[in-house]
Design a protein around this motif. Structure first.
Motif, PDB file in Angstrom:
ATOM      1  N   PHE A  64       0.531  -1.294   0.012  1.00  0.00           N
ATOM      2  CA  PHE A  64      -0.027   0.141   0.042  1.00  0.00           C
ATOM      3  C   PHE A  64       0.966   1.333   0.059  1.00  0.00           C
ATOM      4  CE2 PHE A  64      -3.364  -2.610   2.491  1.00  0.00           C
ATOM      5  CZ  PHE A  64      -3.978  -3.121   1.424  1.00  0.00           C
ATOM      6  N   LYS A  65       2.230   1.009   0.162  1.00  0.00           N
ATOM      7  CA  LYS A  65       3.133   2.359   0.268  1.00  0.00           C
ATOM      8  C   LYS A  65       2.784   3.312  -0.897  1.00  0.00           C
ATOM      9  CE  LYS A  65       6.758   0.324   3.288  1.00  0.00           C
ATOM     10  NZ  LYS A  65       6.141   1.663   4.378  1.00  0.00           N
ATOM     11  N   GLU A  66       2.470   2.880  -2.034  1.00  0.00           N
ATOM     12  CA  GLU A  66       2.517   3.698  -3.170  1.00  0.00           C
ATOM     13  C   GLU A  66       1.099   4.504  -3.475  1.00  0.00           C
ATOM     14  OE1 GLU A  66       5.261   4.454  -4.745  1.00  0.00           O
ATOM     15  OE2 GLU A  66       6.288   2.959  -3.454  1.00  0.00           O
ATOM     16  N   LEU A  67       0.025   3.920  -2.570  1.00  0.00           N
ATOM     17  CA  LEU A  67      -1.072   4.502  -2.745  1.00  0.00           C
ATOM     18  C   LEU A  67      -1.273   6.035  -1.968  1.00  0.00           C
ATOM     19  CD1 LEU A  67      -3.353   1.529  -1.750  1.00  0.00           C
ATOM     20  CD2 LEU A  67      -2.969   2.563  -3.962  1.00  0.00           C
ATOM     21  N   SER A  68      -2.142   6.943  -2.663  1.00  0.00           N
ATOM     22  CA  SER A  68      -2.165   8.231  -2.291  1.00  0.00           C
ATOM     23  C   SER A  68      -3.160   8.232  -1.008  1.00  0.00           C
ATOM     24  CB  SER A  68      -2.555   8.901  -3.114  1.00  0.00           C
ATOM     25  OG  SER A  68      -3.880   8.846  -3.768  1.00  0.00           O
ATOM     26  N   GLU A  69      -4.068   7.332  -0.865  1.00  0.00           N
ATOM     27  CA  GLU A  69      -5.084   7.284   0.063  1.00  0.00           C
ATOM     28  C   GLU A  69      -5.342   5.707   0.329  1.00  0.00           C
ATOM     29  OE1 GLU A  69      -9.473   8.685   1.382  1.00  0.00           O
ATOM     30  OE2 GLU A  69      -9.178   8.243  -0.599  1.00  0.00           O
ATOM     31  N   ILE A  70      -5.526   5.071   1.644  1.00  0.00           N
ATOM     32  CA  ILE A  70      -5.712   3.873   2.110  1.00  0.00           C
ATOM     33  C   ILE A  70      -6.990   3.608   2.778  1.00  0.00           C
ATOM     34  CG2 ILE A  70      -4.947   1.793   3.003  1.00  0.00           C
ATOM     35  CD1 ILE A  70      -1.876   3.287   3.103  1.00  0.00           C
ATOM     36  N   ARG A  71      -7.950   2.959   2.100  1.00  0.00           N
ATOM     37  CA  ARG A  71      -9.169   2.912   2.982  1.00  0.00           C
ATOM     38  C   ARG A  71      -9.334   1.301   3.320  1.00  0.00           C
ATOM     39  NH1 ARG A  71     -10.052   5.663  -1.641  1.00  0.00           N
ATOM     40  NH2 ARG A  71     -10.950   4.104  -2.567  1.00  0.00           N
ATOM     41  N   ILE A  72      -9.661   1.000   4.580  1.00  0.00           N
ATOM     42  CA  ILE A  72      -9.769  -0.288   5.212  1.00  0.00           C
ATOM     43  C   ILE A  72     -11.022  -0.420   5.953  1.00  0.00           C
ATOM     44  CG2 ILE A  72      -8.641  -1.916   6.903  1.00  0.00           C
ATOM     45  CD1 ILE A  72      -6.175  -0.655   6.317  1.00  0.00           C
ATOM     46  N   TRP A  73     -11.709  -1.491   5.705  1.00  0.00           N
ATOM     47  CA  TRP A  73     -12.984  -1.841   6.387  1.00  0.00           C
ATOM     48  C   TRP A  73     -12.630  -2.983   7.409  1.00  0.00           C
ATOM     49  CZ3 TRP A  73     -17.898  -3.883   3.673  1.00  0.00           C
ATOM     50  CH2 TRP A  73     -18.744  -4.189   4.516  1.00  0.00           C
ATOM     51  N   HIS A  74     -13.141  -2.917   8.750  1.00  0.00           N
ATOM     52  CA  HIS A  74     -13.028  -4.038   9.765  1.00  0.00           C
ATOM     53  C   HIS A  74     -14.403  -4.080   9.800  1.00  0.00           C
ATOM     54  CE1 HIS A  74      -8.945  -4.536  11.365  1.00  0.00           C
ATOM     55  NE2 HIS A  74      -8.725  -3.306  10.813  1.00  0.00           N
ATOM     56  N   ALA A  75     -15.000  -5.350   9.184  1.00  0.00           N
ATOM     57  CA  ALA A  75     -16.516  -5.649   9.458  1.00  0.00           C
ATOM     58  C   ALA A  75     -16.667  -6.680  10.547  1.00  0.00           C
ATOM     59  CB  ALA A  75     -16.854  -6.251   8.247  1.00  0.00           C
ATOM     60  N   GLY A  76     -17.676  -6.096  11.625  1.00  0.00           N
ATOM     61  CA  GLY A  76     -17.750  -6.844  12.768  1.00  0.00           C
ATOM     62  C   GLY A  76     -16.829  -6.483  13.634  1.00  0.00           C
ATOM     63  N   CYS A  77     -16.801  -5.479  13.986  1.00  0.00           N
ATOM     64  CA  CYS A  77     -15.585  -4.776  14.775  1.00  0.00           C
ATOM     65  C   CYS A  77     -15.478  -5.149  16.384  1.00  0.00           C
ATOM     66  CB  CYS A  77     -15.143  -3.320  14.603  1.00  0.00           C
ATOM     67  SG  CYS A  77     -16.355  -2.300  14.957  1.00  0.00           S
TER      68      CYS A  77
END
Length: 277
Positions: A94-107
């Motif tokens: 993910f280092k090259e991405l300008s934005e990182i979106r992560i979903w934790h479902a059932g957190c």
């Protein structure tokens, strides 16, 4: 389960769905039955029908049963080698991405989402990351939003952190009083805690990674398929899906659209192909 009790359970779950909108009808029956029998024992009830009558007439009983059905087992850096693999093999992608979106479902109360925030911070990625952590249970989300953890748990969490490859002093990520550890503000602010029901709700964004660990084991095969389709539609091409160690993509409709990154840790990468191809 006897035929009579089977019918009673179906009627109870139908009643809960109509009263609350929460749909447990496709949850694994052994899991649901354990929780129903626990509530019956706690309230000295002889049949599911008696419980159903209480659900109709007693709002507190309905609330208690909903809490029984909600799965709230979690800890920071749970299964540390999973997070070690994330740290060493996945986050560098993910280092090259300008934005990182992560979903934790059932957190649940947020411990795994906080763990991911620490991994991102140590990788220098936290500032460009947004973590969305969702659960159907509003009460656990209220706890998660506070960013505080009982101090009695931190010794075990420190050990998990070290086993996950953490090299820092874990205590630098929180302050304490006599009862609680309070996580650093930047860790808490990096996470948006929201109510979302995997059974009834749909995708709400596009993500580079989705983690849903030890939730799908409570669903029947049909519901697992439905949820995996939601995850597939929510992942960007090349996105990462992480499941619990007792869960798998095998036998799901979307299995062929992923490549396996780690069978040991149940981590998959979405191929750059559309679902309908």
């Amino acid at each position: 389960m006897h035929e009579r009790e089977t019918i009673e359970v179906e009627l109870l779950l139908q009643a809960i769905h109509q009263l609350t909108g929460y749909d447990f009808r496709d949850y694994s029956r052994p899991s649901i039955m354990r929780r129903i029998h626990h509530r019956m024992k706690m309230n000295q009830m002889d049949s599911v029908s008696i419980l159903q009558n209480e659900v109709f007439t007693n709002e507190e009983m309905l609330h208690q049963l909903l809490q029984d059905f909600s799965i709230n087992v979690t800890e920071m850096f749970r299964n540390p080698l999973f997070f070690k693999y994330m740290r060493e093999e996945i986050l560098p992608i993910f280092k090259e991405l300008s934005e990182i979106r992560i979903w934790h479902a059932g957190c649940s109360t947020g411990e795994e989402a906080f763990s991911m925030a620490i991994l991102l911070k140590e990788a220098g990625l936290l500032e460009k990351s947004k973590i969305y952590a969702t659960d159907m249970n509003e009460e656990v989300l209220k706890i998660a939003k506070e960013g505080k953890i009982p101090l009695s748990k931190m010794k075990n969490y420190t050990k998990n952190y070290q086993l996950s490859g953490g090299k820092q002093s874990f205590s630098q990520y929180y302050t304490t009083d006599e009862e609680y550890a309070y996580l650093q503000e930047d860790l808490v602010k990096s996470i948006s805690f929201m109510q979302h029901n995997l059974v009834t709700d749909q995708s709400f964004n596009e993500f580079h990674m989705i983690l849903c660990r030890n939730v799908l084991i409570y669903f029947n095969i049909g519901l697992q398929n439905k949820v995996q389709k939601i995850f597939f539609d929510s992942l960007s091409a090349g996105g990462i899906l992480g499941l619990g160690h007792r869960e798998t993509l095998q036998f799901t409709d979307v299995c062929k659209f992923y490549e396996t990154k780690s069978i040991e840790h149940q981590i998959y990468k979405k191929k750059e192909i559309r679902y309908d191809e």
